[in-house]
Design an enzyme around this catalytic site. Structure first.
Site, short mmCIF file in Angstrom:
data_model
loop_
_atom_site.label_atom_id
_atom_site.label_comp_id
_atom_site.label_asym_id
_atom_site.label_seq_id
_atom_site.Cartn_x
_atom_site.Cartn_y
_atom_site.Cartn_z
N GLU A 1 7.32 -38.24 55.62
CA GLU A 1 6.50 -37.95 56.80
C GLU A 1 5.51 -36.83 56.44
OE1 GLU A 1 4.82 -36.11 59.73
OE2 GLU A 1 6.69 -35.07 59.22
N LYS B 1 3.57 -34.49 58.05
CA LYS B 1 3.61 -33.10 58.51
C LYS B 1 4.73 -32.35 57.82
CE LYS B 1 3.61 -30.02 62.48
NZ LYS B 1 3.60 -29.88 63.96
N CYS C 1 -1.92 -42.47 64.16
CA CYS C 1 -0.59 -42.03 63.77
C CYS C 1 0.46 -42.62 64.71
CB CYS C 1 -0.52 -40.50 63.79
SG CYS C 1 1.13 -39.84 63.49
N ASP D 1 -6.48 -42.02 62.09
CA ASP D 1 -6.42 -42.05 60.63
C ASP D 1 -7.58 -42.90 60.14
OD1 ASP D 1 -3.99 -40.59 60.52
OD2 ASP D 1 -2.84 -42.42 60.87
N HIS E 1 0.13 -44.85 57.61
CA HIS E 1 -0.78 -45.40 56.60
C HIS E 1 -0.10 -46.48 55.76
CE1 HIS E 1 -2.00 -41.26 57.44
NE2 HIS E 1 -3.19 -41.46 56.90
N GLU E 2 1.08 -46.13 55.23
CA GLU E 2 1.78 -47.03 54.32
C GLU E 2 2.12 -48.35 55.02
OE1 GLU E 2 3.26 -42.73 53.56
OE2 GLU E 2 2.65 -43.96 55.26
N ARG F 1 -5.74 -35.00 55.93
CA ARG F 1 -5.37 -34.23 57.11
C ARG F 1 -4.32 -33.21 56.68
NH1 ARG F 1 -2.81 -37.59 61.49
NH2 ARG F 1 -4.92 -38.35 61.83
N GLY F 2 -4.51 -31.97 57.10
CA GLY F 2 -3.55 -30.94 56.73
C GLY F 2 -3.47 -30.72 55.23
#
Length: 279
Positions: free
Chosen positions: A87, A89, A187, A194, A226-227, A255-256
């Protein structure tokens, strides 16, 4: 997929989170691939038998033994056969935990990342950490292939449907590569957008460009990691077009401090990780 599965409800995504700056591998959170794959009929060898989730980690920093901060960029490839995806985050929080931790060398950081990520993914993970001087020599590239985005078509529905692929394969058998930069999904947990580009390389009956583009645009309000989006595209193309060979490769914006670039194929190896203009 059961969105209320306990493995999803426990994720840090969408929750207020404490940012730790001391090394803590327990911050990593796995998501079982089977949650999505069971519904798509994916097994270890079907319909693809090679691939990886390729991550670029732009915000990687630690302290050397003298306490001087170090910065680097890491390429991470998580084998498609791993039990879990990671994951995003939690990956970010885990990398942040290196910030105030001393490591003896870049190699020790690399080994630590590989060990922790392999354990979380329950599978093979390769890691390469680069000094900035090495990474700045890498070019910004575009996907090879024919871009299908400049079509004069009207679209008024953005609800996901693989029925757009009905009768998409027509005519003679060809080998070609098609590209779209209009891939956008959301997401699974937070519904944040995304943004990505997708490359489809196949040997099979020639694909109708309009139908394929309508299908890809239908992901625009779709909630999935995404995957999972890449694996859904792959399985839908197998179902509706029955190609002899197929590769689906997407590169998403970061992102991040992380970008995720899933690659799935039944005949090609994972390519070198080279960033695109939006990355």
């Amino acid at each position: 997929m059961n969105y209320n599965d306990k493995s999803l409800s426990a994720l840090k995504l969408g929750q207020k989170t404490e940012y730790k700056s001391e090394y803590d591998p327990t911050l990593l959170q796995p998501v079982p691939r089977k949650l999505n794959r069971d519904g798509l009929g994916i097994t270890e060898q079907q319909p693809f038998d090679r691939g990886a989730d390729v991550w670029t980690c732009y915000e990687l920093s630690w302290l050397n033994e003298n306490g001087l901060p170090q910065v680097a960029i890491a390429d991470v490839a998580i084998d498609f056969r791993s039990e879990n995806l990671i994951e995003s985050k939690s990956f970010k929080l885990y990398l942040n935990s290196f910030n105030q931790t001393k490591f003896a060398s870049l190699e020790q950081v690399e080994q630590t990342l590989a060990k922790d990520l392999s354990q979380c993914a329950s599978g093979q993970v390769s890691v390469k950490v680069y000094k900035l001087s090495a990474y700045t020599q890498q070019p910004i590239v575009d996907f090879a292939g024919e871009c299908i985005d400049e079509q004069d078509i009207q679209i008024d529905s953005y609800e996901f449907s693989n029925e757009h692929l009905a009768s998409v394969a027509e005519g003679e058998v060809v080998e070609e590569t098609l590209v779209s930069h209009l891939l956008k999904s959301n997401c699974l947990i937070t519904s944040q957008p995304d943004w990505g580009s997708v490359q489809i390389h196949y040997v099979g009956k020639k694909l109708n460009r309009e139908k394929l583009l309508r299908y890809l645009v239908s992901f625009r309000e779709h909630n999935e990691f995404h995957e999972q989006c890449v694996e859904r595209i792959f399985t839908d193309l197998i179902q509706f077009t029955q190609p002899e060979k197929l590769t689906v490769y997407a590169r998403y914006t970061r992102r991040g401090g992380l970008d995720i670039n899933p690659f799935r194929s039944n005949f090609e190896s994972v390519p070198q990780n080279l960033r695109m203009a939006r990355q």
